[in-house]
Design an enzyme around this catalytic site. Sequence first.
Site, PDB file in Angstrom:
ATOM      1  N   LYS A 134      -3.794  -1.946  10.433  1.00 25.98           N
ATOM      2  CA  LYS A 134      -4.325  -2.036   9.082  1.00 25.98           C
ATOM      3  C   LYS A 134      -4.442  -3.471   8.570  1.00 25.98           C
ATOM      4  O   LYS A 134      -5.138  -3.714   7.586  1.00 25.98           O
ATOM      5  CB  LYS A 134      -3.427  -1.248   8.120  1.00 25.98           C
ATOM      6  CG  LYS A 134      -3.585   0.260   8.264  1.00 25.98           C
ATOM      7  CD  LYS A 134      -2.514   1.013   7.512  1.00 25.98           C
ATOM      8  CE  LYS A 134      -2.749   2.508   7.580  1.00 25.98           C
ATOM      9  NZ  LYS A 134      -3.837   2.976   6.704  1.00 25.98           N
TER      10      LYS A 134
ATOM     11  N   THR B 186      -8.669  -5.675   4.392  1.00 25.84           N
ATOM     12  CA  THR B 186      -8.637  -4.732   3.275  1.00 25.84           C
ATOM     13  C   THR B 186      -9.687  -5.220   2.286  1.00 25.84           C
ATOM     14  O   THR B 186      -9.655  -6.382   1.882  1.00 25.84           O
ATOM     15  CB  THR B 186      -7.253  -4.732   2.590  1.00 25.84           C
ATOM     16  OG1 THR B 186      -6.243  -4.443   3.564  1.00 25.84           O
ATOM     17  CG2 THR B 186      -7.197  -3.700   1.474  1.00 25.84           C
TER      18      THR B 186
ATOM     19  N   GLN C  10      -2.943   2.227  15.251  1.00 24.88           N
ATOM     20  CA  GLN C  10      -1.900   2.709  14.333  1.00 24.88           C
ATOM     21  C   GLN C  10      -1.005   3.763  15.000  1.00 24.88           C
ATOM     22  O   GLN C  10       0.223   3.709  14.904  1.00 24.88           O
ATOM     23  CB  GLN C  10      -2.578   3.294  13.092  1.00 24.88           C
ATOM     24  CG  GLN C  10      -1.629   3.843  12.030  1.00 24.88           C
ATOM     25  CD  GLN C  10      -2.393   4.533  10.887  1.00 24.88           C
ATOM     26  OE1 GLN C  10      -3.610   4.561  10.859  1.00 24.88           O
ATOM     27  NE2 GLN C  10      -1.650   5.078   9.944  1.00 24.88           N
TER      28      GLN C  10
ATOM     29  N   ASP D 101       0.846  -1.191   0.000  1.00 19.91           N
ATOM     30  CA  ASP D 101       0.000   0.000   0.000  1.00 19.91           C
ATOM     31  C   ASP D 101       0.887   1.249   0.000  1.00 19.91           C
ATOM     32  O   ASP D 101       1.843   1.338   0.762  1.00 19.91           O
ATOM     33  CB  ASP D 101      -0.909  -0.002   1.234  1.00 19.91           C
ATOM     34  CG  ASP D 101      -2.064   0.969   1.071  1.00 19.91           C
ATOM     35  OD1 ASP D 101      -2.448   1.276  -0.071  1.00 19.91           O
ATOM     36  OD2 ASP D 101      -2.596   1.430   2.107  1.00 19.91           O
TER      37      ASP D 101
ATOM     38  N   GLU E 297      -9.264  12.620   8.162  1.00 20.11           N
ATOM     39  CA  GLU E 297      -9.188  13.961   7.570  1.00 20.11           C
ATOM     40  C   GLU E 297     -10.554  14.656   7.584  1.00 20.11           C
ATOM     41  O   GLU E 297     -10.641  15.856   7.866  1.00 20.11           O
ATOM     42  CB  GLU E 297      -8.724  13.877   6.121  1.00 20.11           C
ATOM     43  CG  GLU E 297      -7.284  13.454   5.920  1.00 20.11           C
ATOM     44  CD  GLU E 297      -7.023  13.209   4.446  1.00 20.11           C
ATOM     45  OE1 GLU E 297      -6.734  14.163   3.725  1.00 20.11           O
ATOM     46  OE2 GLU E 297      -7.131  12.044   4.013  1.00 20.11           O
TER      47      GLU E 297
ATOM     48  N   HIS F 276      -3.610  14.210   1.089  1.00 23.32           N
ATOM     49  CA  HIS F 276      -3.774  13.289   2.225  1.00 23.32           C
ATOM     50  C   HIS F 276      -2.543  13.320   3.124  1.00 23.32           C
ATOM     51  O   HIS F 276      -2.653  13.456   4.348  1.00 23.32           O
ATOM     52  CB  HIS F 276      -4.024  11.877   1.700  1.00 23.32           C
ATOM     53  CG  HIS F 276      -4.027  10.817   2.767  1.00 23.32           C
ATOM     54  ND1 HIS F 276      -5.044  10.696   3.692  1.00 23.32           N
ATOM     55  CD2 HIS F 276      -3.125   9.844   3.069  1.00 23.32           C
ATOM     56  CE1 HIS F 276      -4.769   9.683   4.515  1.00 23.32           C
ATOM     57  NE2 HIS F 276      -3.606   9.154   4.163  1.00 23.32           N
TER      58      HIS F 276
ATOM     59  N   ARG G  41      -7.150   3.842  13.785  1.00 27.69           N
ATOM     60  CA  ARG G  41      -6.227   4.956  14.012  1.00 27.69           C
ATOM     61  C   ARG G  41      -5.573   4.914  15.387  1.00 27.69           C
ATOM     62  O   ARG G  41      -4.431   5.372  15.550  1.00 27.69           O
ATOM     63  CB  ARG G  41      -6.963   6.289  13.845  1.00 27.69           C
ATOM     64  CG  ARG G  41      -7.587   6.499  12.490  1.00 27.69           C
ATOM     65  CD  ARG G  41      -6.555   6.458  11.382  1.00 27.69           C
ATOM     66  NE  ARG G  41      -7.171   6.701  10.084  1.00 27.69           N
ATOM     67  CZ  ARG G  41      -6.547   6.483   8.924  1.00 27.69           C
ATOM     68  NH1 ARG G  41      -5.307   5.991   8.916  1.00 27.69           N
ATOM     69  NH2 ARG G  41      -7.158   6.725   7.791  1.00 27.69           N
TER      70      ARG G  41
ATOM     71  N   ASP H 181      -8.917   0.511   2.535  1.00 24.45           N
ATOM     72  CA  ASP H 181      -7.878   0.134   3.489  1.00 24.45           C
ATOM     73  C   ASP H 181      -8.356   0.509   4.887  1.00 24.45           C
ATOM     74  O   ASP H 181      -8.017   1.567   5.423  1.00 24.45           O
ATOM     75  CB  ASP H 181      -6.578   0.861   3.105  1.00 24.45           C
ATOM     76  CG  ASP H 181      -5.467   0.631   4.109  1.00 24.45           C
ATOM     77  OD1 ASP H 181      -5.496  -0.399   4.803  1.00 24.45           O
ATOM     78  OD2 ASP H 181      -4.570   1.489   4.199  1.00 24.45           O
TER      79      ASP H 181
ATOM     80  N   GLU I 197     -10.109   4.073   4.283  1.00 22.83           N
ATOM     81  CA  GLU I 197      -9.259   4.826   3.364  1.00 22.83           C
ATOM     82  C   GLU I 197      -9.720   4.465   1.955  1.00 22.83           C
ATOM     83  O   GLU I 197      -9.637   3.306   1.541  1.00 22.83           O
ATOM     84  CB  GLU I 197      -7.768   4.499   3.572  1.00 22.83           C
ATOM     85  CG  GLU I 197      -7.255   5.037   4.900  1.00 22.83           C
ATOM     86  CD  GLU I 197      -5.741   5.015   5.051  1.00 22.83           C
ATOM     87  OE1 GLU I 197      -5.080   4.241   4.325  1.00 22.83           O
ATOM     88  OE2 GLU I 197      -5.233   5.771   5.891  1.00 22.83           O
TER      89      GLU I 197
ATOM     90  N   GLU J  89      -9.321   4.092  -1.747  1.00 22.61           N
ATOM     91  CA  GLU J  89      -8.123   3.935  -2.568  1.00 22.61           C
ATOM     92  C   GLU J  89      -8.477   3.211  -3.865  1.00 22.61           C
ATOM     93  O   GLU J  89      -9.576   2.680  -4.030  1.00 22.61           O
ATOM     94  CB  GLU J  89      -7.066   3.099  -1.829  1.00 22.61           C
ATOM     95  CG  GLU J  89      -6.665   3.676  -0.470  1.00 22.61           C
ATOM     96  CD  GLU J  89      -5.383   3.066   0.078  1.00 22.61           C
ATOM     97  OE1 GLU J  89      -4.615   2.467  -0.704  1.00 22.61           O
ATOM     98  OE2 GLU J  89      -5.165   3.200   1.300  1.00 22.61           O
TER      99      GLU J  89
HETATM  100 CA    CA Z   1      -3.748   3.159   2.954  1.00 24.68          CA
END
Ligand code: CA
Length: 409
Positions: free
Chosen positions: A249, A253, A236, A121, A357, A128, A233, A229, A195, A197
């Site tokens: 993560k 996925t 992480q 990834d 975000e 971002h 948080r 993804d 996420e 993607e």
């Molecule tokens: Ca990602």
Amino acid sequence: MPEQSSPLDVAEGDPFGPHNLPYGVFSTPDRPEPRVGVRIGDHVLDAGAAALALGSPYARLLAQPDLTALLAAGRNAWRDVRRALTAWVTVPAHRADMEPLLHPLDAVTLHLPYQVADYVDFYASEHHATNVGQIFRPDAETPLTPNWKHLPIGYHGRAGTVVVSGTDVVRPAGQRKGPADPAPVFGPSTRLDIEAEVGFVVGTPSAQGTAVPLADFREHVFGLSLLNDWSARDIQAWEYVPLGPFLGKSFATSVSAWVTPLEALDAARTAPPARDFPLLPYLDDADEDEPGGYDLRISVAVNGQVVAEPPFSTMYWTAAQQLAQMTVNGASLRTGDLYGSGTVSGAEPSQRGCLLELTWNGRDPLELPDGKRTFLEDGDTVTITAWAPGPDGTRVGLGEVTGRIVPAA
Ligand code: CA
């Protein structure tokens, strides 16, 4: 007598018309073996059965339990098979043979369409990376790390937990520690995020010890799909220093069930943003024949409400550059390798591809019909969709990727 309407008479403007033809793997209640299908409108054509019915030599690639044989067959085969499929669904002489092999989408089960080999990834959106830098490292001199505009940053993820769209996602548990906490605690993540993607699927392998140059991108990459993804948080933030993402993560996925071949997206190619620094030759795409970006218009919905519309055309690093970076040290490619673009975020607040975000790490909750959201709650469903400009003013639909959060085990 009026002609009977046929599933092959796809309405004009349908983003899944014969100009698209994404590949997937499906099964039916009367025949539970997974097999290769091609989407046309609201139906799935049993591609292997079609090849066998017509005596096509491509039956050896299509009459298969998944896409692996087709992926491994290489670019010339991808082109020839696509040409054949286009004829099968458009030439009137084939209609009687094809119609019995079409299944309504809502009557099939879709499966992970290929065996995911390695999963990588990236982190290719400047917007971002800038936002995340400001949120996680507010005291840093600049939000981007010094390497960011010199190489596409990525990490190796967990191929075995890539799941097909529609699979429930169990809220992960793990260790976390807030700045004010005296010691770490263990429990279900309280900051579960998405996420949005794009995932690129490798077909043709490469030999270990050789690099794949930018110009060979389309020799190796078969197509793309949407990818979520999922990211915890809190887990992480505590674990990522100094080696990067790990358990925050690797729990899941999600990818869309449909892989759109790159050939269907030729009209969507676009130049990436201007580069701020000269690039080393292996990444310098200024003189490439084809522009490396893709104009994909992504939409993210939580419980049916659109919360963001990230534009993929704003990505700083292209998929070809990411492939070149991934192999420049001599690492080989395998059929079924999957690499994610990184969260897609545009310049505008409404274009941000993750809740971190969108809510600025929980500071600005989103207003949904069923209440405020900072991060995901149990029972929430996230659906990512997208389309791209196609030939002659058409739209090419990408298959959705959706998933629902279920409580921690
Ligand atoms: Ca990602």
